[in-house]
Design a protein around this motif. Structure first.
Motif, short mmCIF file in Angstrom:
data_model
loop_
_atom_site.label_atom_id
_atom_site.label_comp_id
_atom_site.label_asym_id
_atom_site.label_seq_id
_atom_site.Cartn_x
_atom_site.Cartn_y
_atom_site.Cartn_z
N THR A 46 4.90 -2.36 1.43
CA THR A 46 4.77 -0.92 1.33
C THR A 46 6.16 -0.33 1.18
O THR A 46 7.17 -0.99 1.43
N ILE A 47 6.19 0.94 0.80
CA ILE A 47 7.46 1.63 0.59
C ILE A 47 7.69 2.56 1.78
O ILE A 47 6.75 3.19 2.28
N GLU A 48 8.95 2.64 2.23
CA GLU A 48 9.27 3.51 3.36
C GLU A 48 8.79 4.93 3.06
O GLU A 48 8.98 5.45 1.97
N GLY A 49 8.13 5.52 4.04
CA GLY A 49 7.59 6.86 3.88
C GLY A 49 6.11 6.88 3.56
O GLY A 49 5.45 7.92 3.68
N GLU A 50 5.54 5.74 3.14
CA GLU A 50 4.10 5.66 2.85
C GLU A 50 3.30 5.72 4.15
O GLU A 50 3.77 5.26 5.19
N ASN A 51 2.10 6.24 4.05
CA ASN A 51 1.14 6.13 5.16
C ASN A 51 0.28 4.91 4.89
O ASN A 51 -0.30 4.78 3.82
N VAL A 52 0.23 4.02 5.87
CA VAL A 52 -0.61 2.83 5.78
C VAL A 52 -1.83 3.08 6.64
O VAL A 52 -1.71 3.46 7.81
N THR A 53 -3.01 2.89 6.06
CA THR A 53 -4.25 3.11 6.79
C THR A 53 -5.10 1.86 6.75
O THR A 53 -5.38 1.31 5.69
#
Length: 153
Positions: A46-53
């Motif tokens: 994932t990329i920094e700042g993304e929301n992972v759900t």
């Protein structure tokens, strides 16, 4: 009198040996649906700042017997992520401010299947946070929603 005692002991032993097999664990595949990531060679990125759900966790029975998963909890680097209770077992976190690099995304729960022993599951998936999209592996698909399958539990 001794014969009665021996007879009762023999019945008790026979009863204990006829109990179900505690090693007869659930036979399922576990599916974890996660958004805000991409997957390359079984590693989550994932990329920094993304929301992972963590959208949903389900099981598919590998036998004719139905199965369900309960008490699902998620963690990031061994820190519990508070999930919404009840199905579909969702939890979310932001990668803003998390260190760039490798992390562990964990999931645990209990699988119930007809005629099987309660089966606890605990797994950890590698999650790598990169600073920008260009830092993703060359063959990485777009950031989106992916289903991770843990086969043949």
């Amino acid at each position: 009198m001794k014969r009665i005692i021996y007879f009762l002991c023999a019945i008790a032993i026979a009863t204990l040996t006829s109990c179900s097999d505690d090693n007869d664990l659930a036979q399922v595949d576990v599916n974890i649906e996660i958004s805000g990531i991409t997957v390359v060679d079984n590693v989550l990125y994932t990329i920094e700042g993304e929301n992972v759900t963590l959208e949903n966790t389900t099981v598919n029975s590998l036998t004719a017997q139905p199965a369900i998963i309960q008490r699902v909890a998620y963690s990031l680097d061994y820190t519990l992520l508070l999930p919404e209770f009840g199905k579909p077992f969702t939890a979310s976190f932001s990668t803003e401010g998390l260190r760039i690099g490798k992390h562990l995304l964990g999931m645990e729960g209990v699988i119930l299947q007809v005629d099987k022993t309660l089966t606890p599951i605990r797994t950890q998936l590698p999650l790598i946070i990169v600073e920008k999209k260009e830092d993703l592996p060359e063959n990485a698909p777009e950031i989106g929603t992916y289903t991770i399958t843990i086969n043949g539990l």
